[in-house]
Scaffold this motif. Structure first.
Motif, PDB file in Angstrom:
ATOM      1  N   THR A  54       0.921  -1.153  -0.001  1.00  0.00           N
ATOM      2  CA  THR A  54       0.086   0.091  -0.120  1.00  0.00           C
ATOM      3  C   THR A  54       0.796   1.198  -0.018  1.00  0.00           C
ATOM      4  O   THR A  54       1.890   1.188   0.494  1.00  0.00           O
ATOM      5  N   ASN A  55       0.306   2.150  -0.541  1.00  0.00           N
ATOM      6  CA  ASN A  55       0.900   3.532  -0.740  1.00  0.00           C
ATOM      7  C   ASN A  55       0.898   4.380   0.793  1.00  0.00           C
ATOM      8  O   ASN A  55       0.190   4.093   1.765  1.00  0.00           O
ATOM      9  N   PRO A  56       1.580   5.458   0.945  1.00  0.00           N
ATOM     10  CA  PRO A  56       1.416   6.240   2.158  1.00  0.00           C
ATOM     11  C   PRO A  56      -0.090   6.563   2.441  1.00  0.00           C
ATOM     12  O   PRO A  56      -0.367   6.969   3.697  1.00  0.00           O
ATOM     13  N   GLU A  57      -0.796   6.602   1.523  1.00  0.00           N
ATOM     14  CA  GLU A  57      -2.466   7.016   1.711  1.00  0.00           C
ATOM     15  C   GLU A  57      -3.169   5.707   1.978  1.00  0.00           C
ATOM     16  O   GLU A  57      -4.174   5.816   2.266  1.00  0.00           O
ATOM     17  N   GLY A  58      -2.437   4.674   1.937  1.00  0.00           N
ATOM     18  CA  GLY A  58      -3.252   3.139   2.322  1.00  0.00           C
ATOM     19  C   GLY A  58      -3.965   2.496   1.188  1.00  0.00           C
ATOM     20  O   GLY A  58      -4.638   1.544   1.381  1.00  0.00           O
TER      21      GLY A  58
END
Length: 950
Positions: free
Chosen positions: A27-31
């Motif tokens: 997942t990226n930093p934004e989830g």
């Protein structure tokens, strides 16, 4: 003369799904899930790098499907109706993949109502008409219809394909090899055979071979269909006549639309320098920091003027991973694989120079090339070493062909090479890195080299990612899979050097330049994989299971394989003869009951006999059109009073045992040792259990008289005995501990019959019937069985089975709590964990597909218990021989591991001394890491055969 224009059309949809299945969830930093996005980005980057290094494109575009509905659904409403919905965590990644393409400043083309294949076909034809060459980056069989060359006013223009998974160009020869016809007739073959994936009907009962033969003979689909009336009476004739309408519809469905309105002109696909800002912004937004560093280093765009090295898709830098996966460490950038840098070592002087460098480096990747897959029979053909990326060599030892008069290339004599390599490979100060090193250890041990210490990238991968890998060789942990998944590189295929079938040659006949590229690449890739995977152990909590269980087990299992076990050839031959007579007798009875002769081993013929001729109810046809006759069907018919069903079940068991064991074991006897040497897979079962192959010694029936007869053929050398030590009900004991069930723990501590105790708790009495039911329930519950599954095993109604499950949970609430907590944990983290820290991943545990989700749930319930059991017996195996040696019992040999059992061979006089040591090592194997609240019972017996030892 103007530069020849070359258009590359990338089938983006195939890249997306390959990327999704290639990497663990990220997942990226934004989830937002970005595993497929990351994989797609690295695959696109590598494609650009590879093309730039070769005779690359002048123009390039990525073509995508805009949706799941196209004009073909108007022609046939069931078109692609069988395709499942995309995974839930992939759906939000589709728009991000489009963003990734545009971040590279590449055209990203899609049109609602049209499939990507139609857009690719139209662009390919338009470009070809202008005299351009076209390469379609895909392996889709439908697109093979486009392959070919035409003459234009600007000269010849060809369309070919590039399969990046196999690193293979697809041209006329490859199409004809696959379909038996030229590309322009591929659509006719597809129309006859149909396509289950796209739900193209074709003609029922006509497969690829028949379809190819018909089109090749008649020249077209129409001609083949027209010829059906004149054929001799046969099933094929009937099918062609009855299925004509389906075939003609299918021909329309598989025809590519080559006249689409194109949303973007060809000239706008020209490649040029890529503005770094959009790409940098995209990479930064999604946390792809390792790619961002590469971009900052000046290797970041698919440009004809940019020198690209492929990034490593093993990590998303600091991108957040799924909960519980652990933080990935930033990994070193590496150059792309360059075969031209490898050295062929042909003199002792150069070999000694490499040995000196390896000792100075204190770590070296090693691989062997041999003449066979059986490590106990293979001849050593060469050895490769690697000290870093592209810093590798190949040492040929037995090249020059099998003909004694053949000219042999210059190479180091085998004895001198062994003498030079032995001190290095046995040096305690130098780490030797292997991929599936157990094989290499056995090959080298036969030359007197006892390699140590070692690391194994296959086993490291298994400790990190069990359950994540794709299906295939090594369960997703073989070199090819790891190389593609983590390095974005496809190694040279073995068959490319040695061929297949009757024309295959031995590796010793491969020219040295090609052998060096292949062999040194294996060592190079192994070194790279180690550099990428080993740091993850500490970061993701895998060090404990790898260092304390898996790594020390490798040489132990290798030694067991070398020991082998003696079998009585005469006894096996006699059993084979007895089985043959019994099989013939059963076959005669089956034919009598059926009223005719037929091939009992043919599921189709058997199904026709059972359900069409004899009229038994409940016959179900599969997709192939034939009745299912699997064991569950036959057992159901037998229970309903069909005598033929029981006869067929008995026939099948005998036929399988004869072919798998009594015949195969005779063929497996090593002529040099006189023993059978099974091969154990260290990564064969995702819960950690060892699996046995070539031959498989783990599936011999234990409790049947036939199985016991086969075990009687496993015998010791004269003067010795076999000793079998078996954990008693270890999984139930572990369940009692892990679920904290007082009643079960008390029963085990008191040495009670656990199934009798369960029967008393559930049914209020202990009889033969209630104990048998309790035994079934005890094991079934631990495998997450459903009410219907239990009903089938106990032959009761589902409601009654559910009542038993409810009663079981009432009497043993800890079991229900364990199941609930385990599933909640796996759903949240993505993996289960044993008492020793072994992780097993379940990527589909939250799938919307009910069958996928429930299958994952059942496996997740049992994985911590079965995995802990596997860990315990592995710990016992590692400790066993040192404990025996310390007691002066060096002549006790450990031969086999079968599920929860260890088999030893020893002089008969050693049994009394060895028995308590073996029992103690096995009983205390969990200590000191884990203190169990139940004792581990160990049953030990000995005798003049494996069966007698029980």
């Amino acid at each position: 003369m103007a530069e020849k224009q070359h258009l590359y059309l990338v089938d983006g949809s195939s890249y997306i799904f390959r990327a999704y299945h290639r990497l663990p969830p990220l997942t990226n930093p934004e989830g937002t899930p970005v595993g497929a996005v990351y994989g797609y980005t690295t695959m696109l980057w590598k494609l650009a790098a590879d093309l730039d290094a070769a005779d690359g494109p002048t123009h390039l575009a990525v073509i995508l499907d805009a949706g799941s509905i196209s004009f073909r659904n108007d022609l046939y409403e069931h078109y692609k109706a069988n395709r499942p919905e995309p995974p839930e965590d992939l759906v939000p990644q589709f728009p991000l993949i489009r963003d990734a393409t545009r971040a590279f400043s590449l055209p990203c083309i899609e049109v609602p109502g049209l499939e990507a294949d139609d857009l690719i076909a139209t662009y390919a034809r338009r470009a070809q008409e202008r005299g351009w060459d076209v390469t379609i980056v895909s392996s889709d069989k439908d697109l093979m219809q486009l392959i070919g060359e035409v003459d234009t006013a600007n000269g010849p223009a060809r369309i070919d394909m590039l399969d990046t998974m196999k690193n293979q160009r697809i041209w006329l020869e490859e199409v004809e090899e696959k379909f038996g016809v030229r590309p322009e007739l591929v659509g006719d073959v597809l129309a006859l055979m149909g396509d289950a994936v796209d739900n193209v009907p074709g003609i029922y009962g006509i497969g690829p071979k028949t379809a190819s033969k018909l089109i090749a003979e008649h020249g077209s689909l129409a001609a083949a269909l027209d010829a059906a009336e004149g054929m001799k009476a046969s099933k094929l004739k009937e099918r062609l006549i009855e299925g004509r309408g389906d075939a003609e519809l299918s021909r329309v469905l598989v025809t590519l639309k080559e006249d689409c309105d194109l949303p973007q002109p060809l000239d706008e696909m020209a490649l040029g320098p890529v503005p770094p800002e959009p790409l940098a912004a995209f990479l930064e937004k999604h946390g792809f920091t390792s790619l961002l560093r590469r971009l900052d280093a000046g290797a970041g765009s698919p440009s004809r003027t940019t020198d690209l090295n492929p990034p490593k898709p093993s990590t998303a830098g600091t991108a957040a991973t799924v909960s519980g996966e652990g933080n990935r460490q930033p990994l070193p950038d590496m150059p792309g694989v360059d075969h031209s840098t490898y050295e062929t070592v042909q003199t002792l002087e150069r070999l000694e120079a490499w040995v000196a460098r390896a000792r100075a480096a204190q770590a070296v990747a090693v691989d062997t090339e041999t003449s066979a897959l059986d490590a106990m029979r293979a001849d050593l053909v060469g050895v490769s070493l690697a000290l870093g990326p592209n810093d590798a060599c190949y040492i040929p030892l037995a090249h020059g062909g099998s003909d004694m008069f053949a000219e042999r290339p210059e190479q180091v004599p085998l004895k001198e090479a062994i003498a030079a390599l032995k001190p290095l490979l046995e040096d305690a100060a130098v780490l030797k890195i292997f991929q599936n090193g157990k094989y290499d250890l056995n090959v080298l041990a036969r030359h007197g080299i006892m390699v140590a210490p070692i690391d194994d990238t296959m086993v490291i991968s298994f400790a990190l990612d069990a359950g994540r890998g794709e299906e295939g060789v090594g369960g997703g942990h073989g070199m090819d899979e790891l190389c593609q998944r983590h390095l974005g590189h496809t190694p040279i295929p073995f068959k490319e050097l040695c061929g297949t079938g009757k024309k295959a040659i031995g590796f010793g006949e491969v020219p040295l330049d090609r052998a060096t590229a292949y062999a040194a690449e294996d060592a190079d890739v192994t070194w790279r994989l180690h550099a990428l995977l080993k740091p993850r152990l500490a970061a993701e909590g895998g060090t404990r299971i790898y260092e304390r269980v898996e790594r020390p087990l490798i040489p132990v299992v290798a030694a067991m394989e070398r020991e082998g076990i003696r079998v009585d050839r005469k006894r096996l031959a006699k059993l084979s003869e007895e089985f043959s007579h019994e099989i013939a007798r059963l076959e005669g009875e089956i034919h009598t009951v059926a009223g005719q002769e037929f091939t009992v081993g043919s599921p189709k013929q058997l199904g026709d006999i059972l359900f069409d001729k004899l009229g038994y109810k409940g016959g179900k046809r599969g997709k192939s059109g034939q009745y299912s006759t699997d064991v569950s069907v036959l057992e159901k018919l037998s229970a309903e009073g069909a005598p033929i069903a029981r006869l067929v079940l008995d026939w099948r068991q005998l036929a399988k045992l004869k072919s798998t064991y009594t015949d195969a074991l005779q063929a497996a006897i090593n002529p040099d040792t006189g023993r059978v040497h099974t091969s154990y897979s260290l990564v064969g079962a995702q819960t950690g259990r060892l699996s046995s192959t070539d031959p498989n010694l783990q599936n011999i029936p234990i409790r049947t008289s036939i199985g016991r007869q086969i075990r009687e053929a496993f015998v010791p050398e004269p003067g010795n005995v076999l000793l079998a030590a078996d954990y008693s009900q270890i999984e139930l004991r572990l369940a009692a501990h892990m679920a904290d069930v007082p009643a079960l723990k008390e029963a085990f501590a008191a040495g009670e019959d656990i199934h009798a105790r369960t029967a008393q708790e559930m049914f209020g009495e202990v009889t033969r019937d209630t104990r048998a039911r309790a035994k079934t329930i005890n094991f079934a519950i631990l495998y997450g069985i459903s009410r219907w599954g239990l009903a089938g095993r106990l032959e009761v109604e589902p409601d009654e089975a559910q009542a038993m499950i409810d009663t079981y949970f009432q009497r043993f609430p800890g079991i229900q709590r364990y199941i609930h907590e385990t599933l909640e944990s796996v759903r949240a983290k993505g993996y289960s964990e044993t008492l020793f820290g072994r992780k097993t991943w379940f990527p589909r545990i939250n799938s919307k597909n009910q069958a996928e989700r429930q299958g994952s749930e059942r496996a997740a319930i049992n994985a911590p218990i079965q995995g802990t059991s596997a860990d315990i017996i592995k710990r016992a195996m590692v400790r066993m021989l040192p404990a025996l040696a310390e007691a002066g019992l060096d002549d006790v040999r450990m031969l086999l591991q079968v599920h929860d059992e260890l088999v030893f061979e020893m002089p008969e006089a050693r049994v009394e001394a060895a028995t308590p040591i073996i029992r103690q090592v096995m009983a205390d194997a969990a200590l000191p890491s884990v203190h169990l609240s139940v004792p581990l019972g160990v049953e030990i017996g000995s005798g003049q055969s494996w069966d007698a030892a029980h």
